[in-house]
Every structure is written in C-alpha cells, then in structure tokens.
Write a protein that holds these residues in place. Structure first.
Motif, PDB file in Angstrom:
ATOM      1  N   SER A 281       1.080  -5.637 -95.771  1.00 13.31           N
ATOM      2  CA  SER A 281      -0.237  -5.010 -95.800  1.00 13.31           C
ATOM      3  C   SER A 281      -1.193  -5.736 -94.857  1.00 13.31           C
ATOM      4  CB  SER A 281      -0.817  -5.056 -97.226  1.00 13.31           C
ATOM      5  OG  SER A 281      -0.019  -4.332 -98.114  1.00 13.31           O
TER       6      SER A 281
ATOM      7  N   ASN B 281      -1.104  -0.337 -96.382  1.00 13.31           N
ATOM      8  CA  ASN B 281      -0.007  -0.844 -97.207  1.00 13.31           C
ATOM      9  C   ASN B 281       1.313  -0.240 -96.764  1.00 13.31           C
ATOM     10  OD1 ASN B 281      -1.938  -2.222 -98.789  1.00 13.31           O
ATOM     11  ND2 ASN B 281      -2.151  -0.476-100.174  1.00 13.31           N
TER      12      ASN B 281
ATOM     13  N   ARG C 133      -0.371   5.681 -97.986  1.00  8.22           N
ATOM     14  CA  ARG C 133      -0.196   4.260 -97.615  1.00  8.22           C
ATOM     15  C   ARG C 133      -1.492   3.612 -97.137  1.00  8.22           C
ATOM     16  NH1 ARG C 133       2.841   2.974 -93.380  1.00  8.22           N
ATOM     17  NH2 ARG C 133       2.487   4.922 -92.251  1.00  8.22           N
TER      18      ARG C 133
ATOM     19  N   GLN D 297      -7.497  -0.103 -95.374  1.00 12.91           N
ATOM     20  CA  GLN D 297      -6.448  -0.839 -96.078  1.00 12.91           C
ATOM     21  C   GLN D 297      -5.119  -0.181 -95.752  1.00 12.91           C
ATOM     22  OE1 GLN D 297      -6.602  -3.668 -98.093  1.00 12.91           O
ATOM     23  NE2 GLN D 297      -4.372  -3.557 -98.003  1.00 12.91           N
TER      24      GLN D 297
END
Length: 125
Positions: free
Chosen positions: A17, A84, A67, A82
């Motif tokens: 991440s 991930n 994601r 963000q």
C-alpha cells in the motif's frame, strides 16, 4: 493560479500500500472537485479517481475500483489517494489535478486543467 504539490510516492512490493497526498493552494480549495491521474511508462496519462467538492461522491476508473480510495480534507486543502493491493501495472507517475470550473464533473478526464508535478509510484513483482 492553482498550485498542486504531490508527495508520498515510492517503491513498494506487489500487494502493498501507499498513500499519496496533494497540497493545493492558489484559490478557494473547498469549492472545487479534485482528481488523480497517472501516466504509466510509455503510455498516455489516464484518469484514476475524482471527488466532489464536499467529498460526498467519489468516482474511480475500473482498474482501480475496490483498491484505491480518494479522500479530501477541505480544512487543510489536501487531497489523498490511498492505494491498496498494488499491482505492477499500477506503476506510473501519479498526478493531482484540479478543474477550472466549480461545476466540473470529477469523473470526466477532459474537465481538468491544472496539474501537479507528479510523484513516481513503482510496484515491484
């Protein structure tokens, strides 16, 4: 004049991440939608995600749905991405972007007019 400065890129292994940040200045931030784009090596720049001025609605390109998450903090003039479950195909220079018009649709790539300098994200397999 709008200034956008991205940070948070780097090298990460697949499955990892990263959180990108974008600091905006030069005009009233809270009234405008914002977005993120990316440009993979040797390819065209592509829209990744957009967010309305309030943060109440978000939009994502199909390859990153589920994601990536775009958020914003209007008290700090910041936008975040963000990321991930990163994949090697996410490798790109990531750009923060802003439209000229407060009524712009954050899901339309052609409505963005201002760009940051970009931050490199490299995902190793």
């Amino acid at each position: 004049q709008v200034q956008l400065v991205e940070s948070g890129g780097g090298l990460v292994q697949a499955g990892g991440s990263l959180r990108l940040s974008c600091a905006a200045s030069g005009r009233t931030f809270s009234g405008y939608p914002m977005g993120w784009f990316r440009q993979p090596p040797g390819k065209e720049r592509e829209w990744v995600a957009g967010i309305t001025w309030s943060g109440g609605r978000t939009y994502y390109a199909d390859p990153v749905k589920g994601r990536f998450t775009i958020t914003r903090d209007n008290t700090k003039n910041m936008v975040y991405l963000q990321m991930n479950s990163l994949k090697p195909e996410d490798t790109a220079v990531y750009y923060c972007a802003a439209p000229r018009n407060i009524y712009s649709n954050p899901s339309r790539a052609d409505e963005y007019d201002y760009w940051g300098q970009g931050t490199q994200v490299t995902v190793s397999s």
